[in-house]
Design a protein around this motif. Structure first.
Motif, PDB file in Angstrom:
ATOM      1  N   SER A 354      46.142  43.935  36.789  1.00  0.00           N
ATOM      2  CA  SER A 354      46.556  42.549  37.052  1.00  0.00           C
ATOM      3  C   SER A 354      46.039  42.057  38.405  1.00  0.00           C
ATOM      4  O   SER A 354      46.127  40.873  38.718  1.00  0.00           O
ATOM      5  CB  SER A 354      48.078  42.439  37.000  1.00  0.00           C
ATOM      6  OG  SER A 354      48.622  43.102  38.124  1.00  0.00           O
ATOM      7  N   LYS A 355      45.492  42.952  39.224  1.00  0.00           N
ATOM      8  CA  LYS A 355      45.097  42.545  40.584  1.00  0.00           C
ATOM      9  C   LYS A 355      43.590  42.347  40.765  1.00  0.00           C
ATOM     10  O   LYS A 355      43.172  41.586  41.622  1.00  0.00           O
ATOM     11  CB  LYS A 355      45.575  43.600  41.591  1.00  0.00           C
ATOM     12  CG  LYS A 355      47.061  43.515  41.913  1.00  0.00           C
ATOM     13  CD  LYS A 355      47.390  44.526  43.002  1.00  0.00           C
ATOM     14  CE  LYS A 355      48.843  44.765  43.229  1.00  0.00           C
ATOM     15  NZ  LYS A 355      49.747  43.669  43.368  1.00  0.00           N
ATOM     16  N   VAL A 356      42.789  43.062  39.994  1.00  0.00           N
ATOM     17  CA  VAL A 356      41.336  43.001  40.229  1.00  0.00           C
ATOM     18  C   VAL A 356      40.741  41.836  39.434  1.00  0.00           C
ATOM     19  O   VAL A 356      41.140  41.587  38.291  1.00  0.00           O
ATOM     20  CB  VAL A 356      40.664  44.343  39.833  1.00  0.00           C
ATOM     21  CG1 VAL A 356      39.154  44.281  40.016  1.00  0.00           C
ATOM     22  CG2 VAL A 356      41.254  45.491  40.646  1.00  0.00           C
ATOM     23  N   SER A 357      39.788  41.130  40.057  1.00  0.00           N
ATOM     24  CA  SER A 357      39.261  39.921  39.403  1.00  0.00           C
ATOM     25  C   SER A 357      38.439  40.250  38.156  1.00  0.00           C
ATOM     26  O   SER A 357      37.674  41.222  38.121  1.00  0.00           O
ATOM     27  CB  SER A 357      38.424  39.087  40.371  1.00  0.00           C
ATOM     28  OG  SER A 357      38.020  39.871  41.461  1.00  0.00           O
ATOM     29  N   ILE A 358      38.602  39.369  37.152  1.00  0.00           N
ATOM     30  CA  ILE A 358      37.943  39.584  35.865  1.00  0.00           C
ATOM     31  C   ILE A 358      36.551  38.938  35.891  1.00  0.00           C
ATOM     32  O   ILE A 358      36.377  37.836  36.403  1.00  0.00           O
ATOM     33  CB  ILE A 358      38.783  38.976  34.725  1.00  0.00           C
ATOM     34  CG1 ILE A 358      40.150  39.656  34.670  1.00  0.00           C
ATOM     35  CG2 ILE A 358      38.075  39.105  33.381  1.00  0.00           C
ATOM     36  CD1 ILE A 358      41.068  39.144  33.592  1.00  0.00           C
TER      37      ILE A 358
END
Ligand code: NDP
Ligand code: MG
Length: 387
Positions: A354-358
């Protein structure tokens, strides 16, 4: 003509078992290249026995030790990750067995495909991280990827002779691991030693812990999607604690084919290395004298949350499976160092996802950046878990 094999990761569980297979078939298989990361002593022993053309020790600080031991022989010695990526291009290699663990398998696999080498793939994480890129490149280069993972080898064997027949679904079997049937309360206090005791398979640490959390099955769902070009809803998981049926394929007419055998990785390794031949083996063979009951049950997705995290990652797509893979590698190592608990493994992975950019259409450098960022985020999370 003998098939000349490069084994990337020859000192690991798959690597050493591949050498047992090769030892049984000196008339058919030859070792061309061996690579190791830290186990220089075993690499030296393997090189002295199999006399490959070249070896690579990817940990550069161990180069001198390996070089001195092999200097009197006609064996080239290289070191570093870049050498491992380059060595697969060697003209004399007929097939590359990727038995590396985790992210480290991706770039050498891409290089080997670029060089047109058939791949025997044990390293499932390569397809989890960048399955679309890897399989697209393999199609472009006309390179075959032969699965070594027992479930995927089983599916591959079920599909033999069925080229034009539509597949309805793939049914991956799972042993359920050492903690099958445990409640959340019991899972709260399981230890690393318990997690490392797999009931049926003897494997490297990473895949053993992944089996205990069911992440291994999640990684294998993604691996199956890319290897067999199958939509995720048509890949099912069923728990089969005896680990004799290695997986199944259901066809459009409703018929199901299953592949069976002992839970012994030397069988799928041999099938990949000698494909399309089935050659005799001296390894133990299954008999109904040993096991008369096959049972099946649904996986417990509530207590073993990693399986659903993998379904979620592949549903989101882009670099999400790469994020999940990096978080899992960090989480497993933290669990093995006893820095986090068993149930914190899925928690860490979920928070990292949920924290790392997609990134929706990642390039290789995007994957590298994602892997690095995810490891950083996961490592920070471990710190916050400890407080
Ligand atoms: P191991 O940990 O036993 O072996 C890993 C191998 O890779 C070792 O030779 C190790 O070298 C080398 N290695 C580790 N890290 C690096 C690195 N950073 N750079 C280069 N080389 C490295 O793993 P397994 O054999 O258990 O698993 C290999 C792959 O096969 C995994 O992807 C796993 O999921 C898959 N697999 C394994 C099964 C099994 O039964 N073991 C079953 C099905 C799939 P060294 O030891 O010298 O440090
Ligand atoms: Mg498997």
């Amino acid at each position: 003509m003998k098939r000349r094999i490069a084994i990337l990761g020859s000192t690991g569980s798959i690597g050493t078992q591949a050498l047992e297979v090769i030892r049984q078939h000196p008339d058919k298989l030859d070792v061309e290249v061996l690579t190791a990361h830290s186990n220089s002593q075993l690499l030296i022993r393997q090189a002295l026995e199999f006399m490959p053309n070249a070896v690579v020790i990817s940990n550069e600080s161990l180069y001198q030790r390996v070089f001195e031991a092999l200097d009197p022989y006609d064996i080239k010695v290289y070191s570093g990750a870049a050498s491992m990526e380059q060595i697969v291009e060697m003209e004399s290699i007929d097939m590359v067995l990727v038995a590396l663990v985790g992210w480290s398998g991706l770039k050498p696999t891409l290089k080997a495909i670029e060089a047109g080498k058939p791949i025997a793939l044990a390293n499932k994480e390569t397809l989890v991280v960048a399955g679309e890129m890897v399989t697209k490149l393999a199609r472009e280069k006309g390179v075959n990827i032969y699965p070594v993972d027992s479930e995927h080898s089983a599916i591959f064997q079920c599909l033999a002779g069925e080229f034009h027949n539509p597949v309805e679904k793939i049914i991956l079997t799972a042993s359920g691991g050492p903690f099958r049937g445990m409640t959340r309360d019991r899972l709260l206090c399981v230890t690393k030693d318990q997690a490392l005791k797999h009931p049926n398979w003897n494997m490297g640490c990473k895949v053993t812990i992944d089996s205990a959390t069911l992440m291994n099955k999640g990684l294998e769902v993604i691996e199956a999607k890319w290897l067999f070009n199958m939509d995720i809803p048509r890949i099912e998981v069923v728990v089969h604690p005896q680990s004799i049926i290695h997986s199944m394929v259901q066809f459009a007419d409703g018929s199901i084919k299953a592949q069976m055998g002992m839970p012994d990785m030397r069988l799928p390794i041999q099938y990949a290395l000698t494909y399309p031949q089935r050659v005799p083996s001296q390894f133990p063979k299954f008999s109904f004298d040993q096991c008369l009951q096959f049972t099946f049950e649904k996986p417990d997705k509530e207590n073993f949350r990693c399986l659903n995290l993998a379904y979620e990652a592949i549903r989101i797509g882009g670099n999400m499976s790469c994020i999940m893979n990096a978080a899992d590698e960090v989480a497993v190592h933290a669990f093995l160092r006893e820095e986090i608990t068993f149930l914190q493994i899925p928690e860490l992975i979920e928070q990292c996802m949920s924290k790392v950019s997609i990134i929706s259409n990642p390039s290789l450098s995007d994957y590298e950046a994602t892997d690095a960022e995810s490891r950083e985020v996961a490592t920070e999370l471990i710190g916050s878990f400890r407080k």
